[in-house]
Design a protein around this motif. Structure first.
Motif, PDB file in Angstrom:
ATOM      1  N   HIS A 175     -43.798  -7.332  85.881  1.00  0.00           N
ATOM      2  CA  HIS A 175     -44.126  -6.905  87.237  1.00  0.00           C
ATOM      3  C   HIS A 175     -44.984  -7.986  87.897  1.00  0.00           C
ATOM      4  CE1 HIS A 175     -42.556  -3.165  85.805  1.00  0.00           C
ATOM      5  NE2 HIS A 175     -42.723  -2.592  86.986  1.00  0.00           N
ATOM      6  N   GLU A 176     -44.448  -8.554  88.960  1.00  0.00           N
ATOM      7  CA  GLU A 176     -45.084  -9.718  89.577  1.00  0.00           C
ATOM      8  C   GLU A 176     -45.249  -9.512  91.073  1.00  0.00           C
ATOM      9  OE1 GLU A 176     -42.292 -12.760  88.697  1.00  0.00           O
ATOM     10  OE2 GLU A 176     -42.390 -12.446  86.520  1.00  0.00           O
ATOM     11  N   LEU A 177     -46.368  -9.960  91.587  1.00  0.00           N
ATOM     12  CA  LEU A 177     -46.615 -10.022  93.028  1.00  0.00           C
ATOM     13  C   LEU A 177     -46.577 -11.482  93.432  1.00  0.00           C
ATOM     14  CD1 LEU A 177     -47.622  -8.895  95.806  1.00  0.00           C
ATOM     15  CD2 LEU A 177     -49.954  -9.195  94.923  1.00  0.00           C
ATOM     16  N   TRP A 178     -45.771 -11.792  94.444  1.00  0.00           N
ATOM     17  CA  TRP A 178     -45.676 -13.149  94.956  1.00  0.00           C
ATOM     18  C   TRP A 178     -46.071 -13.152  96.427  1.00  0.00           C
ATOM     19  CZ3 TRP A 178     -44.784 -17.280  91.879  1.00  0.00           C
ATOM     20  CH2 TRP A 178     -44.299 -17.012  90.597  1.00  0.00           C
ATOM     21  N   VAL A 179     -46.844 -14.142  96.818  1.00  0.00           N
ATOM     22  CA  VAL A 179     -47.263 -14.239  98.217  1.00  0.00           C
ATOM     23  C   VAL A 179     -46.815 -15.579  98.785  1.00  0.00           C
ATOM     24  CG1 VAL A 179     -49.251 -12.722  97.872  1.00  0.00           C
ATOM     25  CG2 VAL A 179     -49.550 -15.203  97.639  1.00  0.00           C
ATOM     26  N   ILE A 184     -52.006  -2.623  94.086  1.00  0.00           N
ATOM     27  CA  ILE A 184     -51.669  -3.872  93.403  1.00  0.00           C
ATOM     28  C   ILE A 184     -51.978  -3.775  91.914  1.00  0.00           C
ATOM     29  CG2 ILE A 184     -52.249  -6.330  93.206  1.00  0.00           C
ATOM     30  CD1 ILE A 184     -52.664  -6.375  96.218  1.00  0.00           C
ATOM     31  N   ASN A 185     -53.163  -3.289  91.575  1.00  0.00           N
ATOM     32  CA  ASN A 185     -53.530  -3.154  90.168  1.00  0.00           C
ATOM     33  C   ASN A 185     -52.567  -2.235  89.431  1.00  0.00           C
ATOM     34  OD1 ASN A 185     -55.687  -4.820  89.478  1.00  0.00           O
ATOM     35  ND2 ASN A 185     -57.190  -3.468  90.427  1.00  0.00           N
ATOM     36  N   GLY A 186     -52.202  -1.117  90.065  1.00  0.00           N
ATOM     37  CA  GLY A 186     -51.283  -0.182  89.433  1.00  0.00           C
ATOM     38  C   GLY A 186     -49.918  -0.794  89.200  1.00  0.00           C
ATOM     39  N   PHE A 187     -49.450  -1.583  90.156  1.00  0.00           N
ATOM     40  CA  PHE A 187     -48.147  -2.224  90.004  1.00  0.00           C
ATOM     41  C   PHE A 187     -48.179  -3.277  88.905  1.00  0.00           C
ATOM     42  CE2 PHE A 187     -45.356  -5.810  91.078  1.00  0.00           C
ATOM     43  CZ  PHE A 187     -44.117  -5.172  90.990  1.00  0.00           C
ATOM     44  N   LEU A 244     -38.801 -16.398 100.139  1.00  0.00           N
ATOM     45  CA  LEU A 244     -39.135 -15.426  99.097  1.00  0.00           C
ATOM     46  C   LEU A 244     -37.883 -14.936  98.374  1.00  0.00           C
ATOM     47  CD1 LEU A 244     -41.957 -13.349 100.819  1.00  0.00           C
ATOM     48  CD2 LEU A 244     -42.177 -14.690  98.720  1.00  0.00           C
ATOM     49  N   ILE A 245     -36.790 -14.731  99.113  1.00  0.00           N
ATOM     50  CA  ILE A 245     -35.535 -14.324  98.484  1.00  0.00           C
ATOM     51  C   ILE A 245     -35.047 -15.397  97.523  1.00  0.00           C
ATOM     52  CG2 ILE A 245     -33.068 -14.070  98.951  1.00  0.00           C
ATOM     53  CD1 ILE A 245     -34.337 -11.488  99.364  1.00  0.00           C
ATOM     54  N   VAL A 246     -35.073 -16.633  97.967  1.00  0.00           N
ATOM     55  CA  VAL A 246     -34.642 -17.747  97.113  1.00  0.00           C
ATOM     56  C   VAL A 246     -35.497 -17.795  95.852  1.00  0.00           C
ATOM     57  CG1 VAL A 246     -34.520 -20.269  96.936  1.00  0.00           C
ATOM     58  CG2 VAL A 246     -33.670 -19.110  98.984  1.00  0.00           C
ATOM     59  N   HIS A 247     -36.801 -17.623  96.022  1.00  0.00           N
ATOM     60  CA  HIS A 247     -37.690 -17.636  94.866  1.00  0.00           C
ATOM     61  C   HIS A 247     -37.370 -16.472  93.925  1.00  0.00           C
ATOM     62  CE1 HIS A 247     -41.337 -18.371  92.536  1.00  0.00           C
ATOM     63  NE2 HIS A 247     -41.466 -17.047  92.519  1.00  0.00           N
ATOM     64  N   ALA A 248     -37.126 -15.296  94.487  1.00  0.00           N
ATOM     65  CA  ALA A 248     -36.820 -14.123  93.661  1.00  0.00           C
ATOM     66  C   ALA A 248     -35.548 -14.343  92.848  1.00  0.00           C
ATOM     67  CB  ALA A 248     -36.685 -12.892  94.545  1.00  0.00           C
ATOM     68  N   LYS A 249     -34.536 -14.956  93.457  1.00  0.00           N
ATOM     69  CA  LYS A 249     -33.289 -15.227  92.737  1.00  0.00           C
ATOM     70  C   LYS A 249     -33.514 -16.217  91.597  1.00  0.00           C
ATOM     71  CE  LYS A 249     -30.031 -14.298  96.522  1.00  0.00           C
ATOM     72  NZ  LYS A 249     -29.037 -14.894  97.440  1.00  0.00           N
ATOM     73  N   ARG A 250     -34.368 -17.196  91.845  1.00  0.00           N
ATOM     74  CA  ARG A 250     -34.654 -18.168  90.780  1.00  0.00           C
ATOM     75  C   ARG A 250     -35.431 -17.511  89.650  1.00  0.00           C
ATOM     76  NH1 ARG A 250     -36.583 -23.076  94.798  1.00  0.00           N
ATOM     77  NH2 ARG A 250     -34.495 -23.823  95.348  1.00  0.00           N
ATOM     78  N   ALA A 251     -36.316 -16.580  90.009  1.00  0.00           N
ATOM     79  CA  ALA A 251     -37.119 -15.896  88.992  1.00  0.00           C
ATOM     80  C   ALA A 251     -36.297 -14.884  88.204  1.00  0.00           C
ATOM     81  CB  ALA A 251     -38.311 -15.200  89.655  1.00  0.00           C
ATOM     82  N   ARG A 252     -35.228 -14.354  88.820  1.00  0.00           N
ATOM     83  CA  ARG A 252     -34.362 -13.372  88.158  1.00  0.00           C
ATOM     84  C   ARG A 252     -32.913 -13.854  88.260  1.00  0.00           C
ATOM     85  NH1 ARG A 252     -38.857 -12.321  87.204  1.00  0.00           N
ATOM     86  NH2 ARG A 252     -39.930 -10.280  87.275  1.00  0.00           N
ATOM     87  N   PRO A 253     -32.579 -14.920  87.554  1.00  0.00           N
ATOM     88  CA  PRO A 253     -31.250 -15.536  87.718  1.00  0.00           C
ATOM     89  C   PRO A 253     -30.095 -14.668  87.235  1.00  0.00           C
ATOM     90  CG  PRO A 253     -32.429 -16.532  85.874  1.00  0.00           C
ATOM     91  CD  PRO A 253     -33.406 -15.638  86.578  1.00  0.00           C
ATOM     92  N   GLU A 254     -30.377 -13.616  86.475  1.00  0.00           N
ATOM     93  CA  GLU A 254     -29.298 -12.766  85.986  1.00  0.00           C
ATOM     94  C   GLU A 254     -28.895 -11.689  86.990  1.00  0.00           C
ATOM     95  OE1 GLU A 254     -30.393 -11.241  82.199  1.00  0.00           O
ATOM     96  OE2 GLU A 254     -30.377 -13.209  81.223  1.00  0.00           O
ATOM     97  N   GLY A 255     -29.668 -11.525  88.046  1.00  0.00           N
ATOM     98  CA  GLY A 255     -29.304 -10.560  89.074  1.00  0.00           C
ATOM     99  C   GLY A 255     -30.484  -9.740  89.556  1.00  0.00           C
ATOM    100  N   ALA A 298     -43.881 -10.355  98.256  1.00  0.00           N
ATOM    101  CA  ALA A 298     -42.757  -9.678  97.614  1.00  0.00           C
ATOM    102  C   ALA A 298     -43.205  -9.220  96.239  1.00  0.00           C
ATOM    103  CB  ALA A 298     -41.553 -10.614  97.491  1.00  0.00           C
ATOM    104  N   THR A 299     -42.596  -8.140  95.754  1.00  0.00           N
ATOM    105  CA  THR A 299     -42.870  -7.674  94.400  1.00  0.00           C
ATOM    106  C   THR A 299     -41.584  -7.726  93.596  1.00  0.00           C
ATOM    107  OG1 THR A 299     -42.475  -5.341  94.977  1.00  0.00           O
ATOM    108  CG2 THR A 299     -44.741  -6.173  95.158  1.00  0.00           C
ATOM    109  N   LEU A 300     -41.714  -8.109  92.340  1.00  0.00           N
ATOM    110  CA  LEU A 300     -40.585  -8.194  91.422  1.00  0.00           C
ATOM    111  C   LEU A 300     -40.907  -7.422  90.154  1.00  0.00           C
ATOM    112  CD1 LEU A 300     -39.479 -11.954  91.509  1.00  0.00           C
ATOM    113  CD2 LEU A 300     -38.123  -9.993  92.237  1.00  0.00           C
TER     114      LEU A 300
END
Length: 225
Positions: A128-132, A118-121, A168-179, A143-145
């Motif tokens: 670089h984000e970790l979401w739980v 986790i620290n390395g990521f 988590l997928i929905v959240h990831a799309k909102r966090a990266r709306p460009e793709g 999930a990691t982004l």
């Protein structure tokens, strides 16, 4: 109280009652359309301008209704939040549970979820984000982004198929709306079907020696007009 307050109260009460009834009938889980209805119900209650209600009885009613809906929301649906190295033990538990019947996933990344991992990521940069995902106070998925990539998405085995991965997928799309893009193994057919259901399309294959993988990409639909 004004007529519009009475109407709002009836509508809010009807939707909330329906959400709670569905939640109880499903044994404490919200699935399918009920998840979206529950979120809309809570969001609507929070947008309600309580300060504009002059009748104290109506004010207390809306306040109590909002608290009750919040309790159901956070008990039936996962809370998505940023993760950190403090969550390492729980994240590791999720990884081991999710890969229990897929040893090839463990073999390719045996340290996933460990504090050093986790620290390395997270040290790779601000993007670089970790979401739980927490359900009833327990981390059940993560999930990691990175800049434009969904690197990992794992849900505890006993809770797969309950919509937590979808959240988590929905959240990831909102966090990266460009793709987004991601890699998964070709033989992980369940994961492939999952991503395809959520709008990801195949953009490449890697058939190099070892464990062949497949690259998926998602792009938001262009807005009409």
């Amino acid at each position: 109280m004004p007529n519009h307050d009475k109407t709002d109260a009836l509508i809010a009460d009807s939707y909330t009652a329906g959400c709670i009834w569905s939640y109880l009938r499903s044994g404490g889980q919200a699935t399918g359309d009920n998840r979206a209805v529950l979120r809309r119900c809570v969001a609507s209650l929070h947008r309600r301008p309580f300060g504009g209600i002059e009748d104290m009885e109506t004010f207390r009613y809306f306040l109590g209704l909002t608290k009750m809906a919040d309790l159901v929301l956070h008990d039936a649906l996962p809370l998505i939040r940023r993760g950190s190295v403090d969550d390492a033990a729980a994240v590791r538990e999720v990884f081991l549970s999710a890969t229990d019947d897929k040893p090839y996933l463990r073999d390719t990344e045996p340290d996933a979820g460990n504090p050093e991992w986790i620290n390395g990521f997270l040290a790779c940069g601000y993007s670089h984000e970790l979401w739980v995902a927490e359900l009833r106070g327990r981390i059940v998925a993560f999930a990691t982004l990175s800049i434009d990539q969904l690197g990992h998405l794992f849900v505890m085995s006993g809770l797969q198929g309950h919509g937590i991965g979808t959240d988590l997928i929905v959240h990831a799309k909102r966090a990266r709306p460009e793709g987004l893009r991601l890699h998964t193994f070709q033989r992980n057919t369940g994961a492939c079907r999952f991503y395809e259901r959520h709008g990801f399309t195949v953009s490449g294959f890697d058939d190099e020696p070892g464990e062949p993988d497949v690259t998926y990409s998602w792009q938001p639909r262009p807005s009409a007009g």
